[in-house]
Design a protein around this motif. Structure first.
Motif, PDB file in Angstrom:
ATOM      1  N   THR A   1     -15.032  -7.993 -53.942  1.00 21.48           N
ATOM      2  CA  THR A   1     -13.765  -8.563 -54.397  1.00 21.48           C
ATOM      3  C   THR A   1     -12.656  -7.531 -54.325  1.00 21.48           C
ATOM      4  OG1 THR A   1     -14.838 -10.158 -55.858  1.00 21.48           O
ATOM      5  CG2 THR A   1     -12.562  -9.591 -56.362  1.00 21.48           C
ATOM      6  N   ALA A   2     -12.934  -6.315 -54.785  1.00 20.55           N
ATOM      7  CA  ALA A   2     -11.918  -5.256 -54.765  1.00 20.55           C
ATOM      8  C   ALA A   2     -11.491  -4.940 -53.330  1.00 20.55           C
ATOM      9  CB  ALA A   2     -12.458  -4.009 -55.454  1.00 20.55           C
ATOM     10  N   GLU A   3     -12.449  -4.882 -52.422  1.00 17.61           N
ATOM     11  CA  GLU A   3     -12.120  -4.537 -51.040  1.00 17.61           C
ATOM     12  C   GLU A   3     -11.328  -5.645 -50.348  1.00 17.61           C
ATOM     13  OE1 GLU A   3     -15.894  -3.648 -49.315  1.00 17.61           O
ATOM     14  OE2 GLU A   3     -15.917  -1.580 -50.081  1.00 17.61           O
ATOM     15  N   ARG A   4     -11.645  -6.887 -50.648  1.00 17.88           N
ATOM     16  CA  ARG A   4     -10.959  -7.989 -49.966  1.00 17.88           C
ATOM     17  C   ARG A   4      -9.595  -8.282 -50.562  1.00 17.88           C
ATOM     18  NH1 ARG A   4     -13.260 -14.073 -48.456  1.00 17.88           N
ATOM     19  NH2 ARG A   4     -11.453 -14.652 -47.186  1.00 17.88           N
ATOM     20  N   THR A   5      -9.445  -8.107 -51.862  1.00 20.64           N
ATOM     21  CA  THR A   5      -8.216  -8.524 -52.542  1.00 20.64           C
ATOM     22  C   THR A   5      -7.319  -7.368 -52.951  1.00 20.64           C
ATOM     23  OG1 THR A   5      -9.153  -8.437 -54.784  1.00 20.64           O
ATOM     24  CG2 THR A   5      -9.516 -10.464 -53.513  1.00 20.64           C
TER      25      THR A   5
ATOM     26  N   LYS B   1      -7.722 -15.255 -54.077  1.00 18.18           N
ATOM     27  CA  LYS B   1      -7.164 -14.058 -54.699  1.00 18.18           C
ATOM     28  C   LYS B   1      -6.406 -13.208 -53.685  1.00 18.18           C
ATOM     29  CE  LYS B   1     -10.584 -13.360 -58.406  1.00 18.18           C
ATOM     30  NZ  LYS B   1     -11.734 -14.211 -58.026  1.00 18.18           N
ATOM     31  N   ALA B   2      -6.984 -13.011 -52.501  1.00 16.76           N
ATOM     32  CA  ALA B   2      -6.330 -12.204 -51.474  1.00 16.76           C
ATOM     33  C   ALA B   2      -5.020 -12.840 -51.029  1.00 16.76           C
ATOM     34  CB  ALA B   2      -7.265 -12.026 -50.280  1.00 16.76           C
ATOM     35  N   GLU B   3      -5.027 -14.171 -50.879  1.00 22.07           N
ATOM     36  CA  GLU B   3      -3.809 -14.879 -50.479  1.00 22.07           C
ATOM     37  C   GLU B   3      -2.714 -14.730 -51.527  1.00 22.07           C
ATOM     38  OE1 GLU B   3      -2.319 -19.495 -49.814  1.00 22.07           O
ATOM     39  OE2 GLU B   3      -4.449 -19.020 -49.778  1.00 22.07           O
ATOM     40  N   LEU B   4      -3.064 -14.873 -52.807  1.00 22.10           N
ATOM     41  CA  LEU B   4      -2.068 -14.774 -53.863  1.00 22.10           C
ATOM     42  C   LEU B   4      -1.572 -13.340 -54.020  1.00 22.10           C
ATOM     43  CD1 LEU B   4      -3.603 -17.164 -56.558  1.00 22.10           C
ATOM     44  CD2 LEU B   4      -1.847 -17.651 -54.833  1.00 22.10           C
TER      45      LEU B   4
ATOM     46  N   THR C   1       2.476   0.313 -57.357  1.00 21.16           N
ATOM     47  CA  THR C   1       2.114   0.707 -58.724  1.00 21.16           C
ATOM     48  C   THR C   1       1.820  -0.513 -59.587  1.00 21.16           C
ATOM     49  OG1 THR C   1       3.421   2.741 -58.606  1.00 21.16           O
ATOM     50  CG2 THR C   1       2.933   1.885 -60.801  1.00 21.16           C
ATOM     51  N   VAL C   2       2.669  -1.528 -59.496  1.00 18.19           N
ATOM     52  CA  VAL C   2       2.466  -2.735 -60.302  1.00 18.19           C
ATOM     53  C   VAL C   2       1.257  -3.512 -59.803  1.00 18.19           C
ATOM     54  CG1 VAL C   2       3.475  -4.908 -61.068  1.00 18.19           C
ATOM     55  CG2 VAL C   2       4.908  -2.865 -60.903  1.00 18.19           C
ATOM     56  N   ALA C   3       1.082  -3.599 -58.486  1.00 16.01           N
ATOM     57  CA  ALA C   3      -0.041  -4.355 -57.929  1.00 16.01           C
ATOM     58  C   ALA C   3      -1.379  -3.779 -58.374  1.00 16.01           C
ATOM     59  CB  ALA C   3       0.043  -4.376 -56.406  1.00 16.01           C
ATOM     60  N   ALA C   4      -1.409  -2.481 -58.649  1.00 13.48           N
ATOM     61  CA  ALA C   4      -2.642  -1.864 -59.128  1.00 13.48           C
ATOM     62  C   ALA C   4      -3.038  -2.353 -60.512  1.00 13.48           C
ATOM     63  CB  ALA C   4      -2.490  -0.345 -59.141  1.00 13.48           C
ATOM     64  N   CYS C   5      -2.149  -3.080 -61.180  1.00 15.34           N
ATOM     65  CA  CYS C   5      -2.407  -3.587 -62.530  1.00 15.34           C
ATOM     66  C   CYS C   5      -2.827  -5.049 -62.548  1.00 15.34           C
ATOM     67  CB  CYS C   5      -1.174  -3.384 -63.412  1.00 15.34           C
ATOM     68  SG  CYS C   5      -0.701  -1.661 -63.646  1.00 15.34           S
ATOM     69  N   HIS C   6      -2.916  -5.707 -61.379  1.00 18.29           N
ATOM     70  CA  HIS C   6      -3.434  -7.077 -61.355  1.00 18.29           C
ATOM     71  C   HIS C   6      -4.833  -7.108 -61.977  1.00 18.29           C
ATOM     72  CE1 HIS C   6      -0.093  -8.207 -58.963  1.00 18.29           C
ATOM     73  NE2 HIS C   6      -0.586  -7.938 -57.770  1.00 18.29           N
ATOM     74  N   VAL C   7      -5.153  -8.231 -62.624  1.00 16.27           N
ATOM     75  CA  VAL C   7      -6.461  -8.407 -63.264  1.00 16.27           C
ATOM     76  C   VAL C   7      -7.078  -9.711 -62.760  1.00 16.27           C
ATOM     77  CG1 VAL C   7      -7.699  -8.698 -65.449  1.00 16.27           C
ATOM     78  CG2 VAL C   7      -5.717  -7.154 -65.328  1.00 16.27           C
ATOM     79  N   ALA C   8      -8.358  -9.653 -62.408  1.00 17.94           N
ATOM     80  CA  ALA C   8      -9.097 -10.850 -62.003  1.00 17.94           C
ATOM     81  C   ALA C   8     -10.109 -11.200 -63.082  1.00 17.94           C
ATOM     82  CB  ALA C   8      -9.809 -10.616 -60.672  1.00 17.94           C
ATOM     83  N   ALA C   9     -10.051 -12.432 -63.574  1.00 23.30           N
ATOM     84  CA  ALA C   9     -11.011 -12.898 -64.563  1.00 23.30           C
ATOM     85  C   ALA C   9     -12.269 -13.397 -63.860  1.00 23.30           C
ATOM     86  CB  ALA C   9     -10.414 -14.003 -65.423  1.00 23.30           C
TER      87      ALA C   9
END
Length: 343
Positions: free
Chosen positions: A305-309, A204-207, A227-235
């Protein structure tokens, strides 16, 4: 941090289609009652892995059943849909749902859906960028025509225009990214990503880093990119119990049977051979990656996850037990016991 429920409408062994769909509806209602942010709806055809064939149709029902929560598709599969038809449906849900609809789109897989719906393998292998760009134009412009390899038509007016509710580009759109090519495609259009359950934090961090680098290289400002990156979603998967081993045991009993029959139902359109995941090993992997355990462990994994990615939005599969009451209890505990630990 924003937590949502990921609803696959999974058909577990011995269950009917109505039972799986009812669990999705109840999950959405439970998510709103629990104070969660969103419900995300999957779309599949001809298989028990997920029995919802139209995520936008189910989204319409859930927008009517709820009042606050965001309802999104994760995802609507573009190679088996006409982008204009999907754009019209998205605009309709955006307007009638008070701006609570999010359209997630993806390329899907090389499955028999392509034969049934007439897109063919070309729509999967080559046609996704054309379809995505036509969809985005439909959501952003007053009139649209097309002269591409697959879609050609004279200019027509966009009706209804999906522009109120403070979203000049219509409903938010995100892209399911399963490869570096998909990440670059999303980044060049400044669209946020949906990353799959199988990805660990390192991937996830790499992508996420690749997405940011590509978006900046495409000319978007650092402010727009952030702004857009703040909208990424991880399933991911979630199962909550008082003890870590109890949560893992619950999923270990139920998920392999569902995965085994569900994944086996993916039929390639062209007869290609495909590797099959080991259902038990995949269940163990998901339990090790995601918030499966006590509330404290779940909060630690989400925070890590939030801190690393940098990803702070999650779509969490809560139906892994296959049981309606257990699913509702899991969603309730996600709001009551985990969410406060993330504040």
């Amino acid at each position: 941090m924003r937590l949502g429920v990921f609803a696959l409408s999974a058909q577990f062994p011995g269950q009917g289609h109505a039972e799986a769909l009812r669990r999705t509806v109840r999950s959405a209602e439970a998510a709103e009652a629990a104070g969660l942010d969103a419900v995300w709806l999957a779309e599949h055809h001809f298989m028990p892995y997920g029995v919802c064939p139209s995520a936008v149709t189910l989204a319409a029902l859930l927008l009517g059943r709820t009042r606050r929560i965001t309802v999104g598709t994760a995802v609507s599969v573009l190679p088996t849909a006409h982008p204009v038809a999907l754009g019209e449906q998205a605009a309709l849900l955006h307007l009638t749902g008070g701006g609570r609809f999010t359209l997630g789109v993806g390329r899907g897989g090389p499955w028999q859906d392509l034969e049934v719906f007439g897109g063919g393998l070309t729509a999967y292998e080559e046609g996704f960028p054309e379809a995505l760009d036509l969809l985005l134009r439909w959501l952003r412009e007053p009139r649209v025509g097309a002269d591409g390899p697959r879609y050609r038509f004279r200019e027509v007016p966009v009706v209804p225009r999906p522009d109120p509710f403070g979203a000049p580009d219509g409903p938010p759109v995100l892209v399911a990214c399963t490869s570096r090519t998909g990440v670059r495609l999303a980044a060049r259009r400044a669209l946020p990503m949906l990353l799959g359950m199988h990805c660990d934090d390192g991937v996830k961090a790499e992508l996420a880093a690749l997405w940011r680098t590509t978006a900046l290289a495409a000319g978007y400002s650092p402010e727009r990119v952030s702004t857009v990156a703040a909208c990424h979603v991880a399933a991911g998967v979630v199962q909550i119990a008082d003890r870590d081993d109890e949560a893992r045991h619950t999923l270990g009993k139920s998920m392999p049977g569902w995965l085994r029959q569900g994944l086996a139902a993916h039929v390639p359109v062209d007869g290609r051979r495909r590797p099959m995941r080991d259902a038990e090993a995949y269940t163990e992997l998901l339990c090790s990656l995601h918030p499966v355990g006590s509330p404290a462990l779940c909060a630690r994994r989400l925070t890590a996850t939030a801190e690393r990615t940098g990803i702070r939005r999650f779509a969490l599969l809560a139906e892994g037990s296959g049981d309606l009451a257990e699913t509702e209890a899991c969603v309730a505990r996600l709001g009551a016991d985990v969410l406060p630990l993330l504040a």
